[in-house]
Design a protein around this motif. Structure first.
Motif, mmCIF file in Angstrom:
data_model
loop_
_atom_site.group_PDB
_atom_site.id
_atom_site.type_symbol
_atom_site.label_atom_id
_atom_site.label_comp_id
_atom_site.label_asym_id
_atom_site.label_seq_id
_atom_site.Cartn_x
_atom_site.Cartn_y
_atom_site.Cartn_z
ATOM 1 N N ARG A 188 0.718 10.914 5.057
ATOM 2 C CA ARG A 188 1.498 9.710 5.259
ATOM 3 C C ARG A 188 2.027 10.131 6.789
ATOM 4 O O ARG A 188 2.833 10.399 6.968
ATOM 5 N N ASN A 200 1.718 -3.122 -10.586
ATOM 6 C CA ASN A 200 2.721 -2.835 -10.502
ATOM 7 C C ASN A 200 3.812 -3.794 -11.193
ATOM 8 O O ASN A 200 4.865 -4.383 -11.893
ATOM 9 N N ASP A 240 1.915 9.415 -9.451
ATOM 10 C CA ASP A 240 2.223 9.728 -7.696
ATOM 11 C C ASP A 240 0.811 9.288 -7.354
ATOM 12 O O ASP A 240 -0.237 9.507 -7.926
ATOM 13 N N SER A 241 0.588 8.352 -5.794
ATOM 14 C CA SER A 241 -0.386 8.300 -5.524
ATOM 15 C C SER A 241 -1.602 8.561 -5.517
ATOM 16 O O SER A 241 -2.423 8.744 -4.996
ATOM 17 N N GLU A 292 -5.204 7.032 1.098
ATOM 18 C CA GLU A 292 -5.032 5.923 2.393
ATOM 19 C C GLU A 292 -6.260 5.511 2.690
ATOM 20 O O GLU A 292 -5.888 4.109 3.787
ATOM 21 N N ASP A 333 -3.185 -1.434 -4.854
ATOM 22 C CA ASP A 333 -3.553 -1.381 -5.978
ATOM 23 C C ASP A 333 -2.393 -1.025 -7.208
ATOM 24 O O ASP A 333 -1.777 -1.357 -8.286
ATOM 25 N N ILE A 334 -1.815 0.320 -7.008
ATOM 26 C CA ILE A 334 -0.902 0.371 -7.749
ATOM 27 C C ILE A 334 0.711 -0.723 -7.925
ATOM 28 O O ILE A 334 0.822 -0.961 -9.109
ATOM 29 N N ILE A 384 -0.093 6.206 -11.312
ATOM 30 C CA ILE A 384 0.295 5.246 -12.322
ATOM 31 C C ILE A 384 1.469 4.931 -11.336
ATOM 32 O O ILE A 384 2.930 5.759 -11.054
ATOM 33 N N GLY A 385 2.414 3.888 -11.560
ATOM 34 C CA GLY A 385 3.973 3.471 -11.516
ATOM 35 C C GLY A 385 4.886 3.994 -13.094
ATOM 36 O O GLY A 385 3.845 4.056 -13.718
ATOM 37 N N SER A 386 5.379 3.984 -13.060
ATOM 38 C CA SER A 386 6.736 3.909 -13.913
ATOM 39 C C SER A 386 6.596 3.360 -15.392
ATOM 40 O O SER A 386 6.799 4.210 -16.168
ATOM 41 N N THR A 400 -9.763 -0.341 -1.483
ATOM 42 C CA THR A 400 -9.305 -1.270 -2.241
ATOM 43 C C THR A 400 -9.913 -1.753 -3.509
ATOM 44 O O THR A 400 -11.561 -1.745 -3.452
ATOM 45 N N PHE A 413 3.760 7.194 7.253
ATOM 46 C CA PHE A 413 4.395 6.015 7.455
ATOM 47 C C PHE A 413 5.780 6.056 8.389
ATOM 48 O O PHE A 413 6.071 6.537 8.320
ATOM 49 N N CYS A 453 0.821 -1.319 0.010
ATOM 50 C CA CYS A 453 -0.180 -0.305 -0.017
ATOM 51 C C CYS A 453 0.640 0.892 -0.135
ATOM 52 O O CYS A 453 2.340 1.126 0.119
ATOM 53 N N GLY A 454 0.275 2.283 -0.005
ATOM 54 C CA GLY A 454 1.095 3.503 -0.027
ATOM 55 C C GLY A 454 1.179 4.069 -1.710
ATOM 56 O O GLY A 454 0.628 4.425 -2.126
ATOM 57 N N SER A 455 2.947 4.679 -2.139
ATOM 58 C CA SER A 455 3.045 5.663 -3.204
ATOM 59 C C SER A 455 3.080 4.667 -3.838
ATOM 60 O O SER A 455 3.050 3.661 -4.173
ATOM 61 N N SER A 456 3.123 4.862 -5.376
ATOM 62 C CA SER A 456 2.852 5.258 -5.993
ATOM 63 C C SER A 456 4.694 3.980 -6.455
ATOM 64 O O SER A 456 4.745 3.229 -8.134
ATOM 65 N N ARG A 457 5.590 4.146 -5.684
ATOM 66 C CA ARG A 457 6.714 4.167 -7.165
ATOM 67 C C ARG A 457 7.390 2.903 -7.101
ATOM 68 O O ARG A 457 7.045 1.476 -6.436
ATOM 69 N N GLU A 458 7.780 2.397 -8.439
ATOM 70 C CA GLU A 458 7.790 1.589 -8.358
ATOM 71 C C GLU A 458 9.061 0.086 -8.396
ATOM 72 O O GLU A 458 8.627 -0.691 -8.382
ATOM 73 N N THR A 459 9.743 0.920 -7.601
ATOM 74 C CA THR A 459 11.404 0.809 -7.294
ATOM 75 C C THR A 459 10.677 0.185 -6.213
ATOM 76 O O THR A 459 11.786 -1.083 -6.156
ATOM 77 N N ARG A 506 -8.461 3.048 -5.895
ATOM 78 C CA ARG A 506 -7.988 3.790 -6.448
ATOM 79 C C ARG A 506 -8.436 5.180 -7.081
ATOM 80 O O ARG A 506 -7.043 5.477 -7.194
#
Ligand code: SF4
Lengths: 209, 475
Positions: B432, A110, B130-131, B227, A105-106, B146-148, B199, B434, A79-85, B231
């Protein structure tokens, strides 16, 4: 993308819920690490102690689990950020399959971009798999077969998982999505031509210099 | 007669380029926002793969993550500013993508810049690596992070492959009590529903509380959708949206505006539309929120006592509570109010707009930041900064001992090096909390801008409702 057809290996249980992508790849490392060495920092807050040494209690630091290729995680993993890393890091550790009750989800999306298979299973099944994965301190082999969508545990239990046909095909054949989409680029042009009449303001975007 | 449709279904169906299978579609992307961290990386990958940007005129790039927010900054002022901010600029220039660099009058956090320039429009599909892209849904748009790899796909094809999420509606009714901010509303919702409740869902916020809320408040609500796992989050565009948009530089003008307006008025959920999940929230019950743990769902009313593991039924949540309390150095059963703090961060794509700064300034006015506390105010964009300065908010903050910074993400994620040191406690208006989010070992409590300002002047977590406005005290 690299193919993923079958996988055989050790499964590491990580029974903590809500492991977010800031834990998987901390922001401080995103600036400097690349796709190729991201795994050095994967799970950093859990994997290493404050002095930089390995945390012996973290599952991937335990002898039997070091080379694990499957991760069995608590719910809402990634969960959390979209970072694909986050996926690069996990993949860099040699993990090609993550099993959990649920995922961010993201992160879930990924995974498929990087030939990593995320599997959603009911909470009860995940709990049972964790027990089985922990039974012999990691020296037991699990098997994943993408074509038949099955996971076979060391005791011989066979579990079928969900995988949509397009994702299954992409993993089996290692398809490149961009090339596929570009092949039918005429569809996009046709959409835009129609849309220019319906919603001209979308396409005639000004500029602020 | 056609079937009743949800706003989400309308947004989705108007962007389908081609069906790719059951519940899987190729969607047209109307708007692509790029920031220095994910954007620069993706542009580089695009070039390495020998691909080109299909529709640069529809994209927009601005640096926010890696840049310094110190007055007089340049890209060189932060460790990675040149690499990422400079990388974004060079790639944008090479590909023809409009770029709002540090000297541009519209530079800012991507999720502040989009709405306030009119780049984000009702009915559009907007993505960003960016989420918190869910923010833009407040304008009646379909917006998601979205992812890279997906980012490269969008740049090369102006489309995205997406699986249709389920539709969920959260209806919030009733009048908010005095001193209750939009941030309290959304933290309360996440606390009630749990961090994974959304989710796989596209969430529409509706009800009288939302209808009466300002555009900026709605942006705060939609910002935190991710959070609880959603989506995307959205609010149907209405007169509040149209009034907000009317004079924005990139909004359609003249005849195009009228044509767009007629279209936008159709983009809402029809009466009788069916959602996969419906939730109701009573706004009158909401108390100022503050998070106590390391997940945004670990939130509480500021007048309550800190929960312990026994407050939760499930073993997993109990363990999560033990871990969080240890990391946060908090004691179960003690009141959260009165907890000493070291730092305050007012900013981020959640709470860095003019109305946020106004509410914080109202608390700061005539008071002073407590001794030993470091308090930052970081406007979300250059236009926000200019507007705040025009009404003298910066002077209120500076007089009260806050730092007044240049626009950027700053201490939300500390990717520009502006970290909270290990063990220090920070009240943050971001999204966040976290583990390690604001720096390794940093302890983050999320709250609204007024609550953050109250903590800054008292030096401890404080119920903002207990702080009378200074003017009234003088009477
Ligand atoms: S302000 Fe924070 S959450 Fe928002 S885009 Fe920047 S880093 Fe992300």
């Amino acid at each position: 993308m690299e193919k993923l057809q079958q996988l055989q290996g050790v499964a590491a249980p990580l029974p903590r819920a809500n492991i977010d992508t800031d834990i998987i790849t901390p922001m401080a490392r995103l600036n400097t690490a690349s796709k190729h060495n991201m795994h050095e920092y994967t799970f950093e807050p859990l994997r290493f102690l404050a002095d930089g040494s390995e945390n012996p209690d973290f599952v991937l630091n335990k002898p039997g689990y070091r080379g694990a290729s499957i991760l069995i995680a608590g719910r809402n993993f990634g969960c959390g950020s979209s970072r694909e890393t986050a996926v690069w890091g996990i993949r860099g550790l040699g993990i090609r399959c993550v099993i959990a009750e649920s995922f961010g989800d993201i992160f879930f999306n990924n995974c498929f971009q990087n030939s990593v298979l995320p599997i959603r299973l009911p909470a009860e099944t995940v709990a049972e798999l964790m027990v089985e994965a922990g039974a012999d301190q990691g020296n037991m082999q699990f098997q994943v077969d993408v074509a038949s969508r099955t996971l076979t545990t060391p005791s011989g239990r066979v579990i079928t998982f969900d995988l949509t046909p397009d994702r299954q095909a992409a993993l089996l054949e290692g398809l490149d999505e961009i090339a596929q989409t570009l092949k039918d680029d005429a569809d996009t042009t046709a959409f835009q031509d129609r849309d220019r009449t319906a919603r001209p303001w979308i396409h005639e975007l000004g500029r602020i210099e | 007669m056609s079937e009743a449709k949800t706003l989400f279904e309308k947004l989705w169906s108007t962007h389908v380029v081609r069906s790719l299978g059951e519940d899987l579609d190729l969607l047209h992307v109307d708007r692509l926002l790029l920031h220095d961290l994910s954007g620069a990386r993706a542009m580089k990958e695009l070039q390495e793969r020998g691909l080109t940007v299909r529709n640069p005129e529809l994209c927009l790039a601005t640096p926010d993550h890696s840049i310094s927010t110190m007055p007089g900054r340049t890209l060189a002022s932060s460790e990675h500013g040149e690499a990422f901010g400079g990388g974004l600029r060079d790639m944008a220039n090479a590909t023809g993508i409009p770029h709002y660099g540090l000297e541009h009058p519209n530079q800012g956090i991507v999720h502040v810049v989009g709405p306030e320039t009119g780049y984000t429009l009702p009915g559009c599909l907007l993505v960003c690596g960016d989420s918190h892209t869910s923010t833009h849904g407040a304008m009646g748009a379909m917006a998601f992070g979205i992812g890279s790899s997906e980012l490269v796909h969008v740049m090369a094809t102006q489309t995205i492959r997406q699986r249709r999420p389920k539709a969920m509606r959260i209806t919030i009714d009733g009048e908010l009590g005095p001193g209750i901010e939009p941030k309290d509303v959304i933290l309360h919702i996440i606390g009630q529903l749990g961090v994974a409740a959304g989710t796989g869902h596209a969430v529409e916020y509706a009800g009288s509380t939302i209808a009466n809320m300002s555009m900026e408040g709605r942006l705060t609500i939609c910002n935190l959708s991710i959070e609880f796992g959603a989506r995307m989050g959205m609010v149907a565009a209405d007169d509040t949206t149209f009034e907000y948009l009317r004079d924005k530089p990139l909004a359609p003008k003249g005849e195009a505006w009228e044509q767009a307006l007629a279209y936008w008025r159709t983009m809402n959920s029809d009466e009788g539309a069916v959602f996969d999940r419906e939730v109701s929230i009573d706004a009158t019950e909401i108390i100022p929120q503050i998070t106590w743990g390391t997940s945004p769902g670990q939130t509480m009313a500021v007048d309550e006592n800190i929960p312990g593991p026994e407050s939760f039924a499930e073993a997993e949540q109990q363990q999560g509570t033990v871990n969080a309390l240890e990391y946060m150095d908090l004691k179960a059963g003690a009141p959260i109010a009165g907890t000493k703090i070291d730092r305050i961060f007012i900013g981020s794509c959640t709470n860095s707009r003019l109305s946020d700064l106004r509410r914080a300034a109202a608390v700061a006015k005539g008071r002073h930041v407590a001794k030993g506390v470091i308090a930052l105010v970081v406007p979300g964009s250059v236009p926000v900064k200019v507007a705040a300065e025009a009404e003298g908010l910066h002077e209120i903050f500076l007089d009260a001992g806050f730092e007044w910074r240049e626009p950027g993400c700053a201490q939300c994620v500390a990717s520009n090096g502006e970290v909270v040191p290990p063990g220090e406690r920070c009240i943050s208006t971001a999204n966040r909390n976290f583990v390690g989010r604001q720096g390794p070992g940093a302890r983050t409590h999320l709250a609204g801008p007024a609550m953050a300002a109250a903590a800054a002047v008292m030096g401890e977590i404080t119920d903002v409702r207990d702080l009378a406005p200074i003017e009234e005290e003088a009477e």
